[in-house]
Design a protein around this motif. Structure first.
Motif, PDB file in Angstrom:
ATOM      1  N   LEU A 379      20.172  25.273 -19.413  1.00 50.35           N
ATOM      2  CA  LEU A 379      19.393  26.509 -19.186  1.00 50.35           C
ATOM      3  C   LEU A 379      19.148  26.773 -17.276  1.00 50.35           C
ATOM      4  CD1 LEU A 379      16.135  26.517 -21.352  1.00 50.35           C
ATOM      5  CD2 LEU A 379      17.982  28.333 -20.954  1.00 50.35           C
ATOM      6  N   GLN A 380      19.803  27.995 -17.110  1.00 54.13           N
ATOM      7  CA  GLN A 380      19.461  28.453 -15.611  1.00 54.13           C
ATOM      8  C   GLN A 380      18.331  29.326 -15.533  1.00 54.13           C
ATOM      9  OE1 GLN A 380      21.437  27.635 -13.143  1.00 54.13           O
ATOM     10  NE2 GLN A 380      20.164  28.736 -11.575  1.00 54.13           N
ATOM     11  N   GLU A 381      17.365  29.020 -14.564  1.00 53.25           N
ATOM     12  CA  GLU A 381      16.127  29.677 -14.599  1.00 53.25           C
ATOM     13  C   GLU A 381      16.319  30.604 -13.340  1.00 53.25           C
ATOM     14  OE1 GLU A 381      13.067  26.255 -15.584  1.00 53.25           O
ATOM     15  OE2 GLU A 381      12.807  27.427 -13.754  1.00 53.25           O
ATOM     16  N   ILE A 382      15.958  31.999 -13.702  1.00 51.86           N
ATOM     17  CA  ILE A 382      16.101  33.052 -12.349  1.00 51.86           C
ATOM     18  C   ILE A 382      14.808  33.586 -12.203  1.00 51.86           C
ATOM     19  CG2 ILE A 382      17.202  34.976 -11.356  1.00 51.86           C
ATOM     20  CD1 ILE A 382      19.630  34.005 -12.660  1.00 51.86           C
ATOM     21  N   PRO A 383      14.118  33.160 -11.177  1.00 48.44           N
ATOM     22  CA  PRO A 383      12.642  33.797 -11.106  1.00 48.44           C
ATOM     23  C   PRO A 383      12.675  35.328 -10.861  1.00 48.44           C
ATOM     24  CG  PRO A 383      12.903  32.520  -9.554  1.00 48.44           C
ATOM     25  CD  PRO A 383      14.138  32.342 -10.411  1.00 48.44           C
ATOM     26  N   ASP A 387       6.269  33.175  -7.759  1.00 43.47           N
ATOM     27  CA  ASP A 387       5.457  32.073  -8.450  1.00 43.47           C
ATOM     28  C   ASP A 387       6.176  31.440  -9.664  1.00 43.47           C
ATOM     29  OD1 ASP A 387       2.737  33.948 -10.211  1.00 43.47           O
ATOM     30  OD2 ASP A 387       5.087  33.942 -10.406  1.00 43.47           O
ATOM     31  N   HIS A 388       7.380  31.850  -9.904  1.00 42.56           N
ATOM     32  CA  HIS A 388       7.860  31.352 -11.320  1.00 42.56           C
ATOM     33  C   HIS A 388       7.043  31.284 -12.308  1.00 42.56           C
ATOM     34  CE1 HIS A 388      11.360  29.313  -8.961  1.00 42.56           C
ATOM     35  NE2 HIS A 388      10.679  29.600  -7.964  1.00 42.56           N
ATOM     36  N   ALA A 389       6.513  32.472 -12.578  1.00 42.36           N
ATOM     37  CA  ALA A 389       5.816  32.418 -13.765  1.00 42.36           C
ATOM     38  C   ALA A 389       6.693  32.574 -14.913  1.00 42.36           C
ATOM     39  CB  ALA A 389       4.671  33.707 -13.805  1.00 42.36           C
ATOM     40  N   PRO A 390       6.474  31.695 -16.136  1.00 44.31           N
ATOM     41  CA  PRO A 390       7.522  31.615 -17.265  1.00 44.31           C
ATOM     42  C   PRO A 390       7.652  32.966 -17.603  1.00 44.31           C
ATOM     43  CG  PRO A 390       5.895  29.705 -17.297  1.00 44.31           C
ATOM     44  CD  PRO A 390       5.227  30.605 -16.079  1.00 44.31           C
ATOM     45  N   SER A 391       6.587  33.626 -17.806  1.00 45.85           N
ATOM     46  CA  SER A 391       6.495  34.814 -18.546  1.00 45.85           C
ATOM     47  C   SER A 391       7.404  35.896 -17.591  1.00 45.85           C
ATOM     48  CB  SER A 391       5.331  35.475 -19.036  1.00 45.85           C
ATOM     49  OG  SER A 391       4.494  35.664 -17.649  1.00 45.85           O
ATOM     50  N   THR A 393      10.177  35.031 -15.856  1.00 42.27           N
ATOM     51  CA  THR A 393      11.363  34.351 -15.239  1.00 42.27           C
ATOM     52  C   THR A 393      12.870  34.619 -16.199  1.00 42.27           C
ATOM     53  OG1 THR A 393       9.764  32.909 -14.791  1.00 42.27           O
ATOM     54  CG2 THR A 393      12.192  32.207 -14.450  1.00 42.27           C
ATOM     55  N   PHE A 394      13.808  34.727 -15.802  1.00 44.29           N
ATOM     56  CA  PHE A 394      14.964  35.148 -16.844  1.00 44.29           C
ATOM     57  C   PHE A 394      15.533  33.510 -16.879  1.00 44.29           C
ATOM     58  CE2 PHE A 394      15.782  39.209 -16.888  1.00 44.29           C
ATOM     59  CZ  PHE A 394      15.780  40.042 -15.653  1.00 44.29           C
ATOM     60  N   TYR A 395      15.580  33.415 -18.438  1.00 46.31           N
ATOM     61  CA  TYR A 395      16.217  32.151 -18.569  1.00 46.31           C
ATOM     62  C   TYR A 395      17.807  32.404 -19.190  1.00 46.31           C
ATOM     63  CZ  TYR A 395      11.815  30.059 -18.212  1.00 46.31           C
ATOM     64  OH  TYR A 395      10.505  29.443 -17.806  1.00 46.31           O
ATOM     65  N   LEU A 396      18.700  31.807 -18.505  1.00 45.96           N
ATOM     66  CA  LEU A 396      19.976  32.189 -18.908  1.00 45.96           C
ATOM     67  C   LEU A 396      20.823  31.008 -19.502  1.00 45.96           C
ATOM     68  CD1 LEU A 396      21.213  34.163 -15.586  1.00 45.96           C
ATOM     69  CD2 LEU A 396      20.426  35.041 -17.951  1.00 45.96           C
ATOM     70  N   TYR A 397      21.507  31.086 -20.504  1.00 48.39           N
ATOM     71  CA  TYR A 397      22.283  29.878 -21.030  1.00 48.39           C
ATOM     72  C   TYR A 397      23.386  29.890 -20.221  1.00 48.39           C
ATOM     73  CZ  TYR A 397      18.730  29.369 -24.533  1.00 48.39           C
ATOM     74  OH  TYR A 397      17.669  29.341 -25.386  1.00 48.39           O
ATOM     75  N   THR A 398      24.007  28.578 -20.067  1.00 55.73           N
ATOM     76  CA  THR A 398      25.195  28.300 -19.327  1.00 55.73           C
ATOM     77  C   THR A 398      25.855  26.864 -19.900  1.00 55.73           C
ATOM     78  OG1 THR A 398      26.171  28.073 -17.316  1.00 55.73           O
ATOM     79  CG2 THR A 398      24.011  27.318 -17.471  1.00 55.73           C
TER      80      THR A 398
END
Lengths: 507, 220
Positions: A379-383, A387-391, A393-398
C-alpha cells in the motif's frame, strides 16, 4: 543469510557430505569468518574432525580462507555456492545436450570432486566410459581430452586460482596459508599435455557383488609414483557460464512463446554470438546487427543498425510472468486479473480496481487484502492533509516487483527445504523395508553371480510380500515426485535470483 | 490523541467505509491461534512438468545422491551397533577410496598434526619408517621424556616406553585416517602416563607384555 537459506544449506550439506561437515558448514555460514580454533571450540567438535571437514569444504569451493594479520587464517563459507548444489543435475544435463556423454561425465566428475587436474579428469572419464562400452572396446584418452578442450574454450570449465610459484629467495618461514592467484588470461588456458592411453575396465573382482568379503582395502597409491605433468593446475566447473546459458535459454523460449519461432531463432543467434564476449552479469549484450524485437533495442546505426538485447528487461518480464502465474495458481484467475491490472496501472485505488477489473466490490476487496497479506502487493499512502488522518488519505495499491520477487524467492527456499525434509522423512519411515529390499537384492545378486537356480531366486524374491512391494512402489513414486519438485522449484529460484541480481547491479 | 476509550463503544479513527465494511456490520472474528500447519487450499497445484529432460535429471539426481555417499568426501558419523549381525552385510560393504588433499593449496594448520611427521601425507613412506623403527622411536621418546620432566613427573619406566612403542608401531601402519586416531592415541598416552605416575610403576607386576599388546587400555 535468512533462516530459510541456512536451513536449506544445512539439509544439502548433510545429504552430500554427512553430519560433521554439515555442522561445521552451517556454523560458518551463520557466524561468518572464523579461525580454526574458534570453530572447534564453538561447535564442540575435535580439531581433527574440523580439519577434515574444512578440507572437504575447501576442496569443493564452498569455503574459502584468508590470512589475516599475525598469521591467523580465517575461514569463510559461501552460502550461495552451497545452494548451487541443488542445480547439479541441471548443469550435468545441459552439458549432455551440448557435448554428449563425454562432456556430461567430465562436468559430473568436476562437480562431484570440486576440483581436479585435467589428467585426473580425463582418466576417470575414460574409465567410466569404457565400463559402459561393449567388451573389448576402450575409450581413448584423446577423445576425452578433445571434449575437455572444447569445454574450456567455451568457458564451461575454468582453471582454479593456483599457488604462485615463488622463487626460493624468500628466507623467512613459509606463510601459514598460500594466497591463490589467477591470471585472467590463463583462466581457460589448457596445458599442453600429451595424454596417451586408454580407459581401463575395472576388474570384476573389485565389484561388491563378488563372493568374497574384502577384508583389506587395496591402497590407492599406485598412481602417485609417476609425476603428473600438469600437477597443481586444477580445474573447476564454471557455474556462471552455465547460468548465462540457462538465462539465454529462458529468454529464447519466452520470445518463442510470445512471438514466433523465427524471432526466437534470431534472439538465440544474437545471444550465441555474444556468449563469450559478454560478462555474465552485464545488463546489455555487445551490440550486433540484426532485426528488431521486443527485448531488442537499437543502440546505433553503424553497420546497418546495431542492436542490443535488453537483458534486464527480459529478466524483469520473466520474473513478472513468474509472479503472475504464482498468483493465478494460488488465488485464482480473478485475482490474477487484479494483479495484472495493478501491475499495469502502477498505482491504483480500491474503488478503481473494482471498476477496471469488473469484479464485484466485496470480492475485489477480499482478494486485494489476501494478496496484501501475502506481500504480493503493498500500500502506498498519500495524505490529503498534513495530519495524515486516515479518513482523508488516499491508499493506493501497488506492486513492487523487486520486493515481491524477494518474497517469492524466500518462499521457494522454504519450499525446497520442506520438500527435502519430507523426502527424508518418507525414507526414514520406510527404512526397515528399504533395507530389507536392499539385502534381498544383494543376496540375489550374489547368488546369480555364483550361478543359482531359478527356483531359489524365486524363493528369495518372495521374501518381500506383495503388500510390501506395494508400499515400496508408493514410496518410490512419492520420492520421485518430491525429487522432481525440487528440481523444478530450483528453476524458479534461478529466474528470480537472476532478476534480483541484475536489478541490484543497476542500482 | 487520547480517544474516548472508556466511554461507550470504541470509535474508529478512520472512515470505516473506506476499508469496505459498512457501519454496524459484524467484523470477522479475531484469530487467536497460528494458522494451521497444513492449510486447505482452494486450488490444487499444477502438475509437474514431465518430459525426457526432466526424467533424465531426476535419475541423475538420485544417482548423484547415492554416489556422493560413497565418495571419500562423505565423512560418516560412527554408527551405533547393529542389534543383529546380518549375513548380507558382508556383501554391502562400500569400497571407499582414500582422498588426500593437495596440501600445497591449503593452510599449513590443516595438516593432521602428528608427533611423527613421517606418518603424514605419505602412507607408503610411513610403512617403511615403521619397519626400521627403533631410532625414530627413541628420539621421540626422548623428546617426550624431556617434556614430561619439565612437567615434573619423575622417571619413566620401561613399561611406558614399550607402551609408546607399541602404539607407535600401530599408528605407523595406518592410513591418514588412522593417523588422526594415532594423534588421539598419543594424547591419551600422555594422559595415561601422567596418571600412572601417581602410582609406583612396579605396582602392576604384569611384566613387559603389559600395554604393548592392546590399545584398549588407553580408553577409559
Amino acid at each position: 543469510m535468512t533462516q530459510a537459506e541456512i536451513k536449506l544449506c544445512s539439509l544439502l550439506l548433510q545429504e552430500h557430505f554427512g553430519e560433521i561437515v554439515e555442522k561445521i558448514g552451517v556454523h560458518l555460514i551463520r557466524t561468518g569468518s572464523q579461525p580454526l580454533r574458534v570453530i572447534a571450540h564453538d561447535t564442540g567438535t575435535s580439531l581433527d574432525q574440523v580439519k577434515k571437514a574444512l578440507c572437504v569444504l575447501v576442496q569443493h569451493n564452498l569455503v574459502s580462507y584468508q590470512v589475516h594479520k599475525r598469521g591467523v587464517v580465517e575461514y569463510e563459507a559461501q552460502c550461495s555456492r552451497v545452494l548451487r548444489m541443488l542445480r547439479y543435475p541441471r548443469y550435468i544435463y545441459t552439458t549432455k545436450t551440448l557435448y554428449s556423454d563425454t562432456g556430461e561425465l567430465i562436468v559430473e566428475e568436476l562437480l562431484l570432486n570440486g576440483k581436479l587436474t585435467m589428467s585426473a579428469v580425463v582418466k576417470k572419464v575414460a574409465d567410466r566410459l569404457t565400463e559402459t562400452m561393449e567388451d573389448g572396446k576402450t575409450m581413448d584418452y584423446a577423445e576425452v581430452s578433445n571434449t575437455f578442450v572444447r569445454l574450456a574454450d567455451t568457458h564451461f570449465v575454468q582453471r582454479c586460482p593456483s599457488v604462485p610459484t615463488t622463487e626460493n629467495s624468500d628466507p623467512g618461514p613459509p606463510p601459514p596459508a598460500p594466497t591463490l592467484v589467477i591470471n585472467e588470461k590463463d583462466m581457460y588456458l589448457v596445458p599442453k599435455l600429451s595424454l596417451i592411453g586408454k580407459g581401463k575396465r575395472r576388474r570384476s573382482s573389485d565389484e561388491d557383488a563378488a563372493g568374497e568379503p574384502k577384508a583389506k582395502r587395496p591402497k590407492y597409491t599406485t598412481d602417485n609414483k609417476e609425476p603428473i605433468p600438469d600437477d597443481g593446475i586444477y580445474w573447476q566447473a564454471n557455474l556462471d557460464r552455465f547460468h548465462q546459458h540457462f538465462r539465454d535459454q529462458a529468454i529464447v523460449s519466452a520470445v518463442a512463446n510470445r512471438m514466433d519461432q523465427t524471432s526466437s531463432e534470431i534472439v538465440r543467434t544474437m545471444l550465441r554470438m555474444s556468449e563469450i564476449t559478454t560478462s555474465s552479469s552485464a545488463p546489455f549484450t555487445q551490440p550486433l546487427s540484426s532485426n528488431e524485437l521486443e527485448f531488442v533495442g537499437k543502440s546505433g546505426d553503424s553497420g546497418g543498425g546495431m542492436y542490443v538485447i535488453n537483458l534486464h528487461k527480459a529478466l524483469a518480464s520473466l520474473a513478472t510472468a513468474t509472479l503472475e502465474s504464482v498468483v493465478q495458481e494460488r488465488f485464482g484467475s480473478r485475482c490474477a486479473r487484479i494483479f495484472r491490472l495493478v501491475l499495469q496501472k502502477k498505482h491504483i485505488e480500491q474503488k478503481q480496481v473494482e471498476d477496471f477489473a469488473m469484479i464485484p466490490a466485496k470480492e475485489a476487496k477480499d482478494m486485494l487484502y489476501k494478496m496484501l497479506s501475502e506481500n504480493f502487493m503493498s500500500l502506498q499512502e498519500i495524505p490529503k492533509t498534513p495530519d495524515h488522518a486516515p479518513s482523508r488519505t488516499f491508499y493506493l495499491y501497488t506492486v513492487n516487483i523487486l520486493s515481491a520477487a524477494r518474497m517469492l524467492l524466500h518462499r521457494c527456499y522454504k519450499s525446497i527445504a520442506n520438500l527435502i525434509e519430507r523426502r527424508q522423512f518418507e525414507t526414514k519411515e520406510n527404512k526397515r523395508l528399504l533395507e530389507k529390499s536392499q539385502r534381498v537384492e544383494a543376496i540375489i545378486a550374489s547368488m546369480q553371480a555364483t550361478g543359482a537356480e531359478e527356483a531359489q531366486l524365486q524363493e528369495i524374491e518372495e521374501m518381500i510380500t506383495a503388500p510390501e512391494r506395494q508400499q515400496l512402489e508408493t514410496l518410490k513414486r512419492n520420492v520421485n515426485k518430491l525429487d522432481a519438485s525440487e528440481i523444478q522449484v530450483d528453476e524458479t529460484i534461478f529466474l528470480l535470483e537472476s532478476y534480483i541480481e541484475c536489478t541490484m547491479k543497476r542500482q | 490523541m487520547a480517544g474516548n476509550k472508556g466511554r461507550g463503544r470504541a470509535a474508529y479513527t478512520f472512515n470505516i467505509e473506506a476499508v469496505g465494511f459498512s457501519k454496524g456490520e459484524k467484523l470477522p472474528d479475531v484469530v487467536l491461534k497460528p494458522p494451521p500447519l497444513f492449510p486447505d487450499t482452494d486450488y490444487k497445484p499444477v502438475p509437474l512438468k514431465t518430459g525426457e529432460g526432466e526424467e533424465y535429471m531426476l535419475a541423475l539426481k538420485q544417482e548423484l545422491r547415492e554416489t556422493m555417499k560413497r565418495m571419500p568426501y562423505f565423512i560418516e558419523t560412527p554408527e551405533e551397533r547393529q542389534d543383529i549381525e546380518r549375513y548380507s552385510k558382508r556383501y554391502m560393504k562400500v569400497y571407499k577410496e582414500e582422498w588426500i588433499p593437495d596440501w600445497r593449496r591449503l593452510p599449513r594448520e590443516m595438516m593432521p598434526r602428528n608427533k611423527c611427521k613421517k606418518a603424514g601425507p605419505k602412507p607408503k613412506k610411513a610403512k617403511d619408517a615403521g619397519k626400521g623403527t627403533p631410532l625414530t622411536n627413541t628420539e621421540d621418546v626422548l623428546k617426550k621424556m624431556e617434556e614430561l620432566e619439565k612437567r615434573g613427573d619423575g622417571e619413566k619406566s620401561d613399561e611406558e616406553n614399550e607402551e609408546k612403542e607399541g602404539s607407535k608401531e600401530k599408528s605407523k601402519e595406518g592410513d591418514d585416517d588412522d593417523d588422526d586416531d594415532a594423534a588421539e592415541q598419543e594424547e591419551y598416552d600422555e594422559e595415561e602416563q601422567e596418571e600412572e605416575n601417581d602410582y609406583i610403576n612396579s605396582y602392576f607386576e604384569d611384566g613387559d607384555d603389559f600395554g604393548a599388546d592392546s590399545d584398549d587400555n588407553m580408553d577409559e
